[in-house]
Design a protein around this motif. Structure first.
Motif, PDB file in Angstrom:
ATOM      1  N   GLU A   1      -8.877  -9.723  -4.512  1.00 27.14           N
ATOM      2  CA  GLU A   1      -8.981  -8.306  -4.199  1.00 27.14           C
ATOM      3  C   GLU A   1      -9.810  -8.086  -2.938  1.00 27.14           C
ATOM      4  O   GLU A   1      -9.532  -7.163  -2.155  1.00 27.14           O
ATOM      5  CB  GLU A   1      -9.590  -7.561  -5.388  1.00 27.14           C
ATOM      6  N   VAL A   2     -10.808  -8.926  -2.739  1.00 24.91           N
ATOM      7  CA  VAL A   2     -11.628  -8.831  -1.524  1.00 24.91           C
ATOM      8  C   VAL A   2     -10.761  -9.069  -0.287  1.00 24.91           C
ATOM      9  O   VAL A   2     -10.883  -8.356   0.736  1.00 24.91           O
ATOM     10  CB  VAL A   2     -12.790  -9.850  -1.565  1.00 24.91           C
ATOM     11  N   THR A   3      -9.872 -10.066  -0.382  1.00 24.15           N
ATOM     12  CA  THR A   3      -8.980 -10.360   0.748  1.00 24.15           C
ATOM     13  C   THR A   3      -8.018  -9.200   0.991  1.00 24.15           C
ATOM     14  O   THR A   3      -7.722  -8.856   2.140  1.00 24.15           O
ATOM     15  CB  THR A   3      -8.183 -11.648   0.479  1.00 24.15           C
ATOM     16  N   VAL A   4      -7.548  -8.579  -0.078  1.00 26.14           N
ATOM     17  CA  VAL A   4      -6.678  -7.412   0.054  1.00 26.14           C
ATOM     18  C   VAL A   4      -7.403  -6.305   0.805  1.00 26.14           C
ATOM     19  O   VAL A   4      -6.845  -5.686   1.729  1.00 26.14           O
ATOM     20  CB  VAL A   4      -6.217  -6.896  -1.320  1.00 26.14           C
ATOM     21  N   LYS A   5      -8.659  -6.048   0.437  1.00 23.37           N
ATOM     22  CA  LYS A   5      -9.435  -5.001   1.107  1.00 23.37           C
ATOM     23  C   LYS A   5      -9.592  -5.298   2.594  1.00 23.37           C
ATOM     24  O   LYS A   5      -9.515  -4.397   3.429  1.00 23.37           O
ATOM     25  CB  LYS A   5     -10.800  -4.863   0.447  1.00 23.37           C
TER      26      LYS A   5
ATOM     27  N   VAL B   1       0.835  -1.209   0.000  1.00 25.08           N
ATOM     28  CA  VAL B   1       0.000   0.000   0.000  1.00 25.08           C
ATOM     29  C   VAL B   1       0.868   1.256   0.000  1.00 25.08           C
ATOM     30  O   VAL B   1       0.605   2.201  -0.753  1.00 25.08           O
ATOM     31  CB  VAL B   1      -0.952   0.006   1.214  1.00 25.08           C
TER      32      VAL B   1
ATOM     33  N   ARG C   1      -6.228  -4.701   4.211  1.00 23.10           N
ATOM     34  CA  ARG C   1      -5.945  -3.269   4.200  1.00 23.10           C
ATOM     35  C   ARG C   1      -6.719  -2.561   5.305  1.00 23.10           C
ATOM     36  O   ARG C   1      -6.178  -1.689   6.005  1.00 23.10           O
ATOM     37  CB  ARG C   1      -6.303  -2.693   2.840  1.00 23.10           C
ATOM     38  N   GLY C   2      -7.967  -2.942   5.479  1.00 22.18           N
ATOM     39  CA  GLY C   2      -8.771  -2.364   6.556  1.00 22.18           C
ATOM     40  C   GLY C   2      -8.187  -2.684   7.921  1.00 22.18           C
ATOM     41  O   GLY C   2      -8.157  -1.827   8.820  1.00 22.18           O
TER      42      GLY C   2
ATOM     43  N   ASN D   1      -5.382  -1.895  -4.950  1.00 25.66           N
ATOM     44  CA  ASN D   1      -5.805  -3.201  -4.435  1.00 25.66           C
ATOM     45  C   ASN D   1      -5.657  -4.315  -5.465  1.00 25.66           C
ATOM     46  O   ASN D   1      -5.214  -5.426  -5.154  1.00 25.66           O
ATOM     47  CB  ASN D   1      -7.253  -3.139  -3.947  1.00 25.66           C
ATOM     48  N   LYS D   2      -6.029  -4.020  -6.715  1.00 27.22           N
ATOM     49  CA  LYS D   2      -5.949  -5.031  -7.770  1.00 27.22           C
ATOM     50  C   LYS D   2      -4.504  -5.453  -8.002  1.00 27.22           C
ATOM     51  O   LYS D   2      -4.206  -6.652  -8.195  1.00 27.22           O
ATOM     52  CB  LYS D   2      -6.550  -4.476  -9.055  1.00 27.22           C
TER      53      LYS D   2
END
Length: 218
Positions: A180-184, A163, A187-188, A169-170
């Motif tokens: 990408e969902v797992t990255v989000k 980051v 990241r959160g 994210n992609k």
């Protein structure tokens, strides 16, 4: 297992450690600094100071160049090897340019030639105290951020590094081989655990941590 890292408690009152083999100079400086509400302690040699001083306390060292036994310049080198970060103000009656250059290159705050004015030594010590206070504030900040980072999982740390380089994210998902969902999600978690609300804040904290910051990928 409970976290073993703890923030070091900083002593509240700074100390001026004076090292000079001239008794009258030691007494005069102690009186001067104490008149300005500084805690001042005087020693006749570097060895005498080493026996009792705590270099973890806030403050500075006012150090004569020519001392019995270990010289002031050699003592500066020894303190550096020991990891002592306490600022030094040098004073000498025999100062020359090579001495002052060596002292300043090694991090001395000032190099005063005797006899000097009271205001000159007070100004030098004030500058040394401020340098020490700034270093301690920076260290405390680094310790606090390191404490936060210890709660990151290895994957969250990978995401944080990505980051702060500017990856989207992609791109992070592609780099790490995750969705990408797992990255989000990671990241959160990183933002929450590092107590930041923006990527800019995260970058600043990562820089303080010493994380590798690369230019954003175009």
């Amino acid at each position: 297992m409970p976290n073993q890292r703890k923030l070091q408690r900083e002593p509240s009152e700074p100390v001026v450690f004076i090292v000079d083999d001239d008794l009258s100079m030691r007494e005069a400086l102690v009186d001067l600094f104490r008149s300005m509400k500084f805690d001042a302690q005087a020693f006749e040699s570097a060895a005498a100071l080493m026996e009792v001083a705590s270099f973890n306390s806030p403050g500075c060292i006012v150090l004569d160049v020519r001392l019995p036994g270990l010289s002031g310049l050699d003592f500066q080198t020894q303190l550096e090897r020991l990891g002592c970060k306490m600022p030094i103000v040098f004073m000498t009656g025999f100062g020359d340019i090579p001495m002052s250059v060596r002292a300043m290159k090694a991090g001395a705050v000032d190099f005063l030639t005797k006899p000097f004015k009271d205001q000159d030594i007070l100004d030098a010590v004030a500058a040394a105290m401020e340098r020490d206070a700034a270093r301690r504030r920076q260290h405390a900040q680094s310790e606090a951020i390191a404490l936060l980072a210890e709660h990151l999982t290895p994957r969250e740390r990978e995401v944080m590094k990505a980051v702060v380089t500017g990856l989207m994210n992609k791109q992070i998902a592609h780099e790490l081989g995750i969705s990408e969902v797992t990255v989000k999600l990671h990241r959160g978690n990183v933002m929450r655990k590092m107590e930041v609300r923006s990527v800019a804040e995260l970058v600043r904290k990562a820089e303080i941590l010493g994380e590798s910051i690369r230019p954003p990928v175009s």
